[in-house]
Design a protein around this motif. Structure first.
Motif, PDB file in Angstrom:
ATOM      1  N   GLN A  61       0.829  -1.204   0.000  1.00 15.23           N
ATOM      2  CA  GLN A  61       0.000   0.000   0.000  1.00 15.23           C
ATOM      3  C   GLN A  61       0.865   1.257   0.000  1.00 15.23           C
ATOM      4  N   MET A  62       1.947   1.229   0.764  1.00 16.87           N
ATOM      5  CA  MET A  62       2.847   2.379   0.805  1.00 16.87           C
ATOM      6  C   MET A  62       3.458   2.632  -0.563  1.00 16.87           C
ATOM      7  N   ILE A  63       3.894   1.575  -1.250  1.00 12.25           N
ATOM      8  CA  ILE A  63       4.487   1.734  -2.570  1.00 12.25           C
ATOM      9  C   ILE A  63       3.451   2.242  -3.573  1.00 12.25           C
ATOM     10  N   GLN A  64       2.220   1.762  -3.450  1.00 10.25           N
ATOM     11  CA  GLN A  64       1.172   2.247  -4.341  1.00 10.25           C
ATOM     12  C   GLN A  64       0.952   3.744  -4.133  1.00 10.25           C
ATOM     13  N   HIS A  65       0.855   4.163  -2.855  1.00 13.34           N
ATOM     14  CA  HIS A  65       0.556   5.569  -2.562  1.00 13.34           C
ATOM     15  C   HIS A  65       1.697   6.500  -2.967  1.00 13.34           C
ATOM     16  N   THR A  66       2.934   6.067  -2.752  1.00 12.85           N
ATOM     17  CA  THR A  66       4.067   6.985  -2.932  1.00 12.85           C
ATOM     18  C   THR A  66       4.798   6.828  -4.264  1.00 12.85           C
ATOM     19  N   TRP A  67       4.660   5.670  -4.901  1.00 12.21           N
ATOM     20  CA  TRP A  67       5.310   5.451  -6.196  1.00 12.21           C
ATOM     21  C   TRP A  67       4.277   5.349  -7.329  1.00 12.21           C
ATOM     22  N   ALA A  68       3.390   4.357  -7.178  1.00 13.99           N
ATOM     23  CA  ALA A  68       2.526   3.990  -8.302  1.00 13.99           C
ATOM     24  C   ALA A  68       1.504   5.069  -8.642  1.00 13.99           C
ATOM     25  N   ASP A  69       0.790   5.559  -7.626  1.00 12.09           N
ATOM     26  CA  ASP A  69      -0.257   6.549  -7.904  1.00 12.09           C
ATOM     27  C   ASP A  69       0.319   7.885  -8.401  1.00 12.09           C
ATOM     28  N   PRO A  70       1.373   8.428  -7.775  1.00 11.35           N
ATOM     29  CA  PRO A  70       1.959   9.650  -8.349  1.00 11.35           C
ATOM     30  C   PRO A  70       2.495   9.431  -9.759  1.00 11.35           C
ATOM     31  N   GLY A  71       3.090   8.257  -9.999  1.00 12.79           N
ATOM     32  CA  GLY A  71       3.586   7.960 -11.336  1.00 12.79           C
ATOM     33  C   GLY A  71       2.463   7.875 -12.354  1.00 12.79           C
ATOM     34  N   LEU A  72       1.359   7.269 -11.951  1.00  8.57           N
ATOM     35  CA  LEU A  72       0.200   7.184 -12.841  1.00  8.57           C
ATOM     36  C   LEU A  72      -0.339   8.576 -13.149  1.00  8.57           C
ATOM     37  N   ASN A  73      -0.427   9.409 -12.114  1.00  5.58           N
ATOM     38  CA  ASN A  73      -0.906  10.772 -12.339  1.00  5.58           C
ATOM     39  C   ASN A  73       0.004  11.521 -13.315  1.00  5.58           C
ATOM     40  N   ALA A  74       1.314  11.366 -13.130  1.00  5.37           N
ATOM     41  CA  ALA A  74       2.259  12.036 -14.038  1.00  5.37           C
ATOM     42  C   ALA A  74       2.060  11.572 -15.477  1.00  5.37           C
ATOM     43  N   ALA A  75       1.860  10.275 -15.648  1.00  6.10           N
ATOM     44  CA  ALA A  75       1.695   9.725 -16.992  1.00  6.10           C
ATOM     45  C   ALA A  75       0.383  10.173 -17.626  1.00  6.10           C
ATOM     46  N   ILE A  76      -0.688  10.166 -16.844  1.00  4.28           N
ATOM     47  CA  ILE A  76      -1.990  10.555 -17.393  1.00  4.28           C
ATOM     48  C   ILE A  76      -2.017  12.044 -17.719  1.00  4.28           C
ATOM     49  N   ILE A  77      -1.512  12.884 -16.807  1.00 10.26           N
ATOM     50  CA  ILE A  77      -1.502  14.328 -17.071  1.00 10.26           C
ATOM     51  C   ILE A  77      -0.737  14.628 -18.354  1.00 10.26           C
ATOM     52  N   THR A  78       0.411  13.961 -18.520  1.00  5.52           N
ATOM     53  CA  THR A  78       1.197  14.165 -19.744  1.00  5.52           C
ATOM     54  C   THR A  78       0.436  13.669 -20.961  1.00  5.52           C
ATOM     55  N   GLY A  79      -0.188  12.512 -20.836  1.00  3.64           N
ATOM     56  CA  GLY A  79      -0.955  11.964 -21.950  1.00  3.64           C
ATOM     57  C   GLY A  79      -2.096  12.875 -22.370  1.00  3.64           C
ATOM     58  N   VAL A  80      -2.789  13.433 -21.376  1.00  6.79           N
ATOM     59  CA  VAL A  80      -3.864  14.387 -21.672  1.00  6.79           C
ATOM     60  C   VAL A  80      -3.287  15.623 -22.352  1.00  6.79           C
ATOM     61  N   ASP A  81      -2.165  16.097 -21.829  1.00  8.82           N
ATOM     62  CA  ASP A  81      -1.555  17.331 -22.328  1.00  8.82           C
ATOM     63  C   ASP A  81      -1.146  17.224 -23.798  1.00  8.82           C
ATOM     64  N   VAL A  82      -0.601  16.076 -24.180  1.00  8.30           N
ATOM     65  CA  VAL A  82      -0.109  15.926 -25.563  1.00  8.30           C
ATOM     66  C   VAL A  82      -1.168  15.364 -26.506  1.00  8.30           C
ATOM     67  N   GLY A  83      -2.325  14.946 -25.974  1.00  2.75           N
ATOM     68  CA  GLY A  83      -3.394  14.421 -26.820  1.00  2.75           C
ATOM     69  C   GLY A  83      -3.320  12.942 -27.097  1.00  2.75           C
ATOM     70  N   LEU A  84      -2.621  12.183 -26.239  1.00  5.51           N
ATOM     71  CA  LEU A  84      -2.452  10.750 -26.451  1.00  5.51           C
ATOM     72  C   LEU A  84      -3.790  10.022 -26.568  1.00  5.51           C
ATOM     73  N   PHE A  85      -4.686  10.268 -25.633  1.00  7.25           N
ATOM     74  CA  PHE A  85      -5.914   9.475 -25.567  1.00  7.25           C
ATOM     75  C   PHE A  85      -6.884   9.858 -26.682  1.00  7.25           C
ATOM     76  N   LYS A  86      -6.880  11.115 -27.074  1.00  6.61           N
ATOM     77  CA  LYS A  86      -7.682  11.520 -28.228  1.00  6.61           C
ATOM     78  C   LYS A  86      -7.170  10.841 -29.497  1.00  6.61           C
ATOM     79  N   LEU A  87      -5.851  10.763 -29.643  1.00  2.76           N
ATOM     80  CA  LEU A  87      -5.277  10.126 -30.828  1.00  2.76           C
ATOM     81  C   LEU A  87      -5.589   8.636 -30.858  1.00  2.76           C
ATOM     82  N   MET A  88      -5.518   7.972 -29.704  1.00  9.39           N
ATOM     83  CA  MET A  88      -5.805   6.537 -29.672  1.00  9.39           C
ATOM     84  C   MET A  88      -7.251   6.265 -30.056  1.00  9.39           C
TER      85      MET A  88
END
Length: 414
Positions: A61-88
């Protein structure tokens, strides 16, 4: 005498003994999903979460909260920013897509994109179909919709440091409950003197994303005017002034008009007229709502220009402000209300005294860290509305069976 915990506790499952009972309860609920609808689905989500928590170890749970979830947020925010999901989605919602083919049109280093998509996949939000090849899930497809993706850009990309650095803000304020709208964790985290997070988000070009999120978070919820929540015909139409120019509902700070437009769709033959109010910068962005709805620029801290309406409606407005500012907002509405005729309808979260729903508690922390505001309990609502010398009284809390849907708090002049 203090007791030291054995470190092995952190590497063992939290509660495997609870798993059989959780599975039995889950299966029982699942058998009624077709007839139980959304309320049953929400209960299943909570049971699934309980199952996951029982099986995970504290370390995981600690690894999810401090590594996985922040990493997921970083990836999704970037994907939204560059238009990844719209392109897919444009390429085909069920089509396997290679990172190398996506990177060029997006203008992103393919190595970078591959690393981001790999983590999104590992967290369950893409389907791996081959090396560096993925197709979207329903969630990642939905990120192509502005009302869903906007929250990542605005709340996380725009003001995401506020909750992360909240402890520093509390340290500087001697751990007092935040109640000052002009001094919030957002002000501290972003070193800004703008009035609030909404003004800050507009200043950094995230005003449209903020407005989209306001419409996005309420998707899938019943509107306040749905008969399962509030009996509009009996409480508003009966006894209303039938004149076409008589104000029926004034949607105060109604954003882009989602609520008032849903009202119009549900009750196309309503008496009187409907009015949408918000700041000029918001009203100027309103598009696609019924043309019969009057658009009006208005700041709710100033005198309410529409007098004697049948109903003044506010959705998720007061939770943005501490009690002192709410009192100012409410006083303007009370001054405009007609005794024995006007109603004030507040559509907001009402936190349960026990067993609070996670969306309510999450909203409370969001309001606290961004605005020094709060979600309120029923007792707090009574104190705010009836104990502030406003000449208002609560006549009823109209509640929905679903725990994620707000209450209509119906008020009249005392």
């Amino acid at each position: 005498m203090s007791q030291e915990l054995d470190l092995s506790l952190a590497t063992r499952p939290n509660n495997t003994a609870a798993v059989p009972a959780i599975l039995d309860e889950f299966n029982s609920l699942y058998s009624t999903l077709e007839t139980g609808g959304e309320a049953t689905r929400h209960a299943l989500v909570l049971k699934a979460r309980s199952l996951l928590h029982a099986l995970q170890s504290p370390r995981e749970q600690m690894i999810q909260h401090t590594w996985a979830d922040p990493g997921l947020n970083a990836a999704i925010i970037t994907g939204v920013d560059v238009g990844l999901f719209k392109l897919m989605v444009k390429n085909g919602v069920d089509t396997p897509q290679k990172v190398s083919n996506l990177a060029g049109p997006l203008g992103v280093d393919p190595v970078l994109l591959g690393r981001l998509m790999r983590h999104i996949c590992a967290m369950g939000h893409l389907v791996e179909t081959g090396p560096d090849e993925y197709k979207p899930t329903n969630f990642s497809k939905s990120l192509s919709l502005d009302v869903i993706s906007a929250g990542y850009s605005a709340l996380l990309g725009g003001i995401g440091r506020s909750p992360i650095e909240f402890n520093k803000f509390l340290r500087d304020t001697n751990y007092q409950n935040p109640v000052d709208a002009a001094h919030t964790a957002m002000h501290s985290a972003y070193n800004t003197d703008l009035p609030n997070c909404f003004e800050y988000l507009r200043s950094v070009g995230l005003g449209p994303q903020t407005n989209n999120h306001m419409g996005g978070y309420r998707q899938g919820r019943l509107p306040w005017s749905h008969p399962e929540i509030y009996p509009v015909a009996e409480t508003l139409f009966a006894g209303a002034d039938p004149s076409p120019d008589a104000p029926l509902v004034v949607d105060v700070a109604g954003g882009l008009g989602h609520d008032i437009n849903e009202f119009k769709a549900l009750y196309p033959n309503h008496p009187g007229k409907l009015i949408l109010q918000d700041l000029p910068v918001v009203i100027n962005d309103v598009k696609g709502i019924d043309p019969s709805i009057e658009l009006m620029s208005h700041d709710f801290l100033t005198e309410q220009p529409v007098k004697g309406a049948r109903a003044y409606f506010m959705h998720s407005i007061l939770h943005d402000w501490p009690d002192d500012v709410c009192t100012q907002i409410l006083s303007r509405l009370a001054d405009a209300m007609k005794p024995g005729y006007s109603k004030l309808l507040i559509f907001e979260c009402v936190i349960a005294r026990t067993g609070a729903h996670w969306e309510a508690t999450a909203g409370d922390i969001l309001m606290m860290t961004q605005l020094s505001a709060l979600e309120r309990t029923e007792d707090h609502w009574h104190k705010l509305i009836e104990g502030s010398g406003l000449n208002l009284k609560i006549t009823k809390f109209w509640k929905c069976a679903r725990p994620d849907v707000e209450n209509v708090i119906e008020c009249e002049l005392a």
